[in-house]
Design a protein around this motif. Structure first.
Motif, PDB file in Angstrom:
ATOM      1  N   PRO A 109     -10.498  -9.258   2.269  1.00  0.00           N
ATOM      2  CA  PRO A 109      -9.674  -8.167   2.779  1.00  0.00           C
ATOM      3  C   PRO A 109      -9.185  -7.243   1.657  1.00  0.00           C
ATOM      4  O   PRO A 109      -9.165  -7.624   0.491  1.00  0.00           O
ATOM      5  CB  PRO A 109      -8.491  -8.892   3.423  1.00  0.00           C
ATOM      6  CG  PRO A 109      -8.338 -10.136   2.609  1.00  0.00           C
ATOM      7  CD  PRO A 109      -9.736 -10.521   2.207  1.00  0.00           C
ATOM      8  N   GLU A 110      -8.766  -6.042   2.065  1.00  0.00           N
ATOM      9  CA  GLU A 110      -8.211  -5.076   1.125  1.00  0.00           C
ATOM     10  C   GLU A 110      -6.709  -5.273   0.934  1.00  0.00           C
ATOM     11  O   GLU A 110      -6.119  -4.654   0.058  1.00  0.00           O
ATOM     12  CB  GLU A 110      -8.469  -3.651   1.614  1.00  0.00           C
ATOM     13  CG  GLU A 110      -9.929  -3.266   1.610  1.00  0.00           C
ATOM     14  CD  GLU A 110     -10.168  -1.863   2.122  1.00  0.00           C
ATOM     15  OE1 GLU A 110      -9.196  -1.132   2.405  1.00  0.00           O
ATOM     16  OE2 GLU A 110     -11.340  -1.487   2.235  1.00  0.00           O
ATOM     17  N   GLU A 111      -6.124  -6.127   1.771  1.00  0.00           N
ATOM     18  CA  GLU A 111      -4.686  -6.400   1.685  1.00  0.00           C
ATOM     19  C   GLU A 111      -4.443  -7.883   1.956  1.00  0.00           C
ATOM     20  O   GLU A 111      -5.011  -8.439   2.890  1.00  0.00           O
ATOM     21  CB  GLU A 111      -3.947  -5.537   2.719  1.00  0.00           C
ATOM     22  CG  GLU A 111      -2.447  -5.608   2.615  1.00  0.00           C
ATOM     23  CD  GLU A 111      -1.787  -4.646   3.593  1.00  0.00           C
ATOM     24  OE1 GLU A 111      -1.766  -3.429   3.315  1.00  0.00           O
ATOM     25  OE2 GLU A 111      -1.308  -5.109   4.644  1.00  0.00           O
ATOM     26  N   ILE A 112      -3.620  -8.480   1.106  1.00  0.00           N
ATOM     27  CA  ILE A 112      -3.276  -9.905   1.228  1.00  0.00           C
ATOM     28  C   ILE A 112      -1.760 -10.017   1.194  1.00  0.00           C
ATOM     29  O   ILE A 112      -1.111  -9.393   0.357  1.00  0.00           O
ATOM     30  CB  ILE A 112      -3.890 -10.718   0.061  1.00  0.00           C
ATOM     31  CG1 ILE A 112      -5.419 -10.642   0.090  1.00  0.00           C
ATOM     32  CG2 ILE A 112      -3.405 -12.161   0.090  1.00  0.00           C
ATOM     33  CD1 ILE A 112      -6.089 -11.205  -1.150  1.00  0.00           C
ATOM     34  N   THR A 113      -1.200 -10.829   2.094  1.00  0.00           N
ATOM     35  CA  THR A 113       0.249 -11.040   2.117  1.00  0.00           C
ATOM     36  C   THR A 113       0.551 -12.502   1.818  1.00  0.00           C
ATOM     37  O   THR A 113      -0.042 -13.403   2.423  1.00  0.00           O
ATOM     38  CB  THR A 113       0.840 -10.650   3.489  1.00  0.00           C
ATOM     39  OG1 THR A 113       0.516  -9.277   3.751  1.00  0.00           O
ATOM     40  CG2 THR A 113       2.348 -10.821   3.503  1.00  0.00           C
ATOM     41  N   VAL A 114       1.473 -12.722   0.879  1.00  0.00           N
ATOM     42  CA  VAL A 114       1.915 -14.063   0.504  1.00  0.00           C
ATOM     43  C   VAL A 114       3.435 -14.074   0.428  1.00  0.00           C
ATOM     44  O   VAL A 114       4.076 -13.027   0.422  1.00  0.00           O
ATOM     45  CB  VAL A 114       1.311 -14.510  -0.855  1.00  0.00           C
ATOM     46  CG1 VAL A 114      -0.213 -14.532  -0.793  1.00  0.00           C
ATOM     47  CG2 VAL A 114       1.791 -13.639  -1.989  1.00  0.00           C
ATOM     48  N   SER A 115       4.009 -15.248   0.337  1.00  0.00           N
ATOM     49  CA  SER A 115       5.459 -15.404   0.196  1.00  0.00           C
ATOM     50  C   SER A 115       5.827 -15.578  -1.272  1.00  0.00           C
ATOM     51  O   SER A 115       5.031 -16.103  -2.055  1.00  0.00           O
ATOM     52  CB  SER A 115       5.935 -16.638   0.970  1.00  0.00           C
ATOM     53  OG  SER A 115       5.645 -16.496   2.345  1.00  0.00           O
ATOM     54  N   PRO A 116       7.039 -15.183  -1.656  1.00  0.00           N
ATOM     55  CA  PRO A 116       7.469 -15.393  -3.042  1.00  0.00           C
ATOM     56  C   PRO A 116       7.405 -16.879  -3.406  1.00  0.00           C
ATOM     57  O   PRO A 116       7.825 -17.742  -2.632  1.00  0.00           O
ATOM     58  CB  PRO A 116       8.914 -14.894  -3.057  1.00  0.00           C
ATOM     59  CG  PRO A 116       9.003 -13.945  -1.906  1.00  0.00           C
ATOM     60  CD  PRO A 116       8.065 -14.492  -0.862  1.00  0.00           C
TER      61      PRO A 116
END
Length: 144
Positions: A68-75
């Motif tokens: 993907p062009e965007e990845i979301t993770v948690s701190p």
């Protein structure tokens, strides 16, 4: 006949210099070397370590783009970027997180990253010319 003898002699004399330029006599392994696809590896062998139990995120690199062009993770989340290259040597680099993983054509390689601070980080391919061709993505670090 004389011209062809002179040309042959010139080639024989020049051959060792040509072969030396093609080789890499540095046994330290720290200099960049050409890969099978002709790209300079640029030190792309240094992969960030993956923490035990890290969440795996599969990333495909091909045609100068990430999926993907965007990845979301948690701190603070420990992540394993599982990079697959479909066409040539590509890597996944996040400078601010000191994260790096590289995969040559047809390879899948895992590298780790952890982002303690919320925010947006750019990941990109550091192979010469790839980032300039638009090979970037966004890592978003936000609380769930």
């Amino acid at each position: 006949m004389r011209r062809s003898t002179t040309l042959l002699l010139a080639l024989v004399v020049a051959m060792p210099a040509v072969l030396a330029a093609c080789g890499d006599d540095d046994s330290s392994g720290t200099d960049a070397t050409a890969t099978e696809d002709g790209h300079d590896d640029g030190g792309h062998d240094d992969t960030s370590p993956v923490a035990d139990g890290a969440r795996k995120i599969e990333v495909t690199a091909s045609s100068f783009a990430f999926d993907p062009e965007e990845i979301t993770v948690s701190p603070g989340e420990e992540v394993s970027i599982v990079l697959t290259s479909e066409d040539v040597l590509h890597d996944f680099t996040v400078d601010e997180l000191d994260a790096h993983v590289a995969a040559d054509v047809g390879e899948t390689v895992a590298g780790g990253l952890t982002a303690d601070e919320a925010g947006e980080y750019t990941y990109y391919c550091a192979v010469p010319g790839h980032r300039a061709a638009g090979m970037e993505g966004t890592l978003i670090v936000e609380a769930p």
